[in-house]
Design a protein around this motif. Sequence first.
Motif, mmCIF file in Angstrom:
data_model
loop_
_atom_site.group_PDB
_atom_site.id
_atom_site.type_symbol
_atom_site.label_atom_id
_atom_site.label_comp_id
_atom_site.label_asym_id
_atom_site.label_seq_id
_atom_site.Cartn_x
_atom_site.Cartn_y
_atom_site.Cartn_z
ATOM 1 N N TRP A 193 42.152 9.241 -5.400
ATOM 2 C CA TRP A 193 43.475 8.653 -5.680
ATOM 3 C C TRP A 193 43.644 8.428 -7.173
ATOM 4 O O TRP A 193 44.707 8.704 -7.740
ATOM 5 C CB TRP A 193 43.613 7.346 -4.904
ATOM 6 N N CYS A 194 42.595 7.945 -7.844
ATOM 7 C CA CYS A 194 42.673 7.736 -9.295
ATOM 8 C C CYS A 194 42.876 9.064 -10.038
ATOM 9 O O CYS A 194 43.645 9.159 -11.003
ATOM 10 C CB CYS A 194 41.398 7.038 -9.782
ATOM 11 N N ALA A 195 42.156 10.125 -9.583
ATOM 12 C CA ALA A 195 42.285 11.430 -10.238
ATOM 13 C C ALA A 195 43.701 11.981 -10.078
ATOM 14 O O ALA A 195 44.286 12.556 -11.016
ATOM 15 C CB ALA A 195 41.261 12.405 -9.665
ATOM 16 N N ARG A 196 44.317 11.826 -8.874
ATOM 17 C CA ARG A 196 45.681 12.306 -8.670
ATOM 18 C C ARG A 196 46.665 11.553 -9.553
ATOM 19 O O ARG A 196 47.584 12.128 -10.145
ATOM 20 C CB ARG A 196 46.080 12.171 -7.192
ATOM 21 N N GLY A 197 46.512 10.234 -9.678
ATOM 22 C CA GLY A 197 47.399 9.469 -10.559
ATOM 23 C C GLY A 197 47.270 9.892 -12.006
ATOM 24 O O GLY A 197 48.277 10.062 -12.718
ATOM 25 N N LEU A 198 46.028 10.074 -12.473
ATOM 26 C CA LEU A 198 45.806 10.521 -13.846
ATOM 27 C C LEU A 198 46.407 11.916 -14.075
ATOM 28 O O LEU A 198 47.004 12.189 -15.127
ATOM 29 C CB LEU A 198 44.311 10.537 -14.133
ATOM 30 N N GLY A 199 46.313 12.811 -13.062
ATOM 31 C CA GLY A 199 46.904 14.145 -13.188
ATOM 32 C C GLY A 199 48.416 14.089 -13.294
ATOM 33 O O GLY A 199 49.025 14.838 -14.083
ATOM 34 N N ARG A 200 49.056 13.214 -12.508
ATOM 35 C CA ARG A 200 50.506 13.101 -12.596
ATOM 36 C C ARG A 200 50.951 12.575 -13.968
ATOM 37 O O ARG A 200 51.921 13.063 -14.558
ATOM 38 C CB ARG A 200 51.012 12.157 -11.500
#
Length: 370
Positions: A193-200
Amino acid sequence: MDLEKPAAPSRQPEGCLVVAVRLPVRIVVLVLVVPVRMVWDALVAGGRLLRDTVLRPFGRALLWLGRAVFVWPFVALWRYAVVPAGRALGWLGHVLVVVPAGWLYRGVLTPLGHALLWLARGAGAGLAWMYARLLCPVGRAVAWLLTGAGAVLAALGFGAYTAVAWLARYLIAVPARWLYTWVLAPAGRAVAWCARGLGRVLGLLVTGAGLALYWTARVLLVLPALALWRWVLAPAGRFLGFLGRELADALGHAWRVAGRISRAVGRALGTLFRWILVEPVRWVYRTVLTPVGHVVRDAVLRPVAAGLRAVGRVTREALATARDTVRQTRAEFRRMLFGEPRRPEAVDRREPTAHDTRTLGRSTTALTKD
């Protein structure tokens, strides 16, 4: 049915600027092209004359010389030396190699191969009998013994295997499943979830920077380049293209007109050359050289040719008489040394002779004989 002639394709109207540019260009190009075309036509005529009078005969002479020096000797060598030698070598190879090899194959190798094949078949039959009568029963017995020993060992070790499996299940598998379910899986979901937020967030930043760079490049580079192309380069290109087309048309028109002028000048020069040189030479040939040649032919050449033919005829008759004399002398000498040649003996033919031939009015068979 439409019988009317199709109308020619209409040309676009041309302005006064086009005519004002076209006429001076064509005049200047014509003045410059006419000498070049005349020199070109002179070179073409000289090249054709050189080809027909010098190069082609010289090439034919070189071709004949090349054949005489390179082709004909090799052909004669191939025909009268290599081919007979090859035939002789082929005959020797057949006599010395093929015939002995065939005899060796038929008389030695074939019987030896048959004997080896018979021995191999016998050995194969023996091995097959040994496999079927000895090895197969022994193998079945060994397999039966091993099967029984395996069953006994399995019966003895079943309890120990069950205990080891229970210990491995409750000491390793159950704790590992609990650790995966309640520790590793939630931690992995949080990290994802943290990686997806950082990617966005990074995507939004990159998109904003890209839009800013796009509009900066469009305003600073694309729009000025488009204006330069539309208002400067395109009109200049059209004008240069128009000048190039007019220059090409002027060159073609001037080349064609110069060709006609050069052809007229060449015809005038050819007519002048014919009246100055060719016609006087032709008149001298017809009125002076031809009668003199006829007189020389009738008074000198024909009597000389007749005399030469008579001499040749007498020479051929003398040579024929000499050949007949030599032939008769050789026959007399052979007859003196070896005697008369043996004459063939008469053979008694079974057919009736001419006086005793069969006719329809006579009976010559045993049944109708009188």
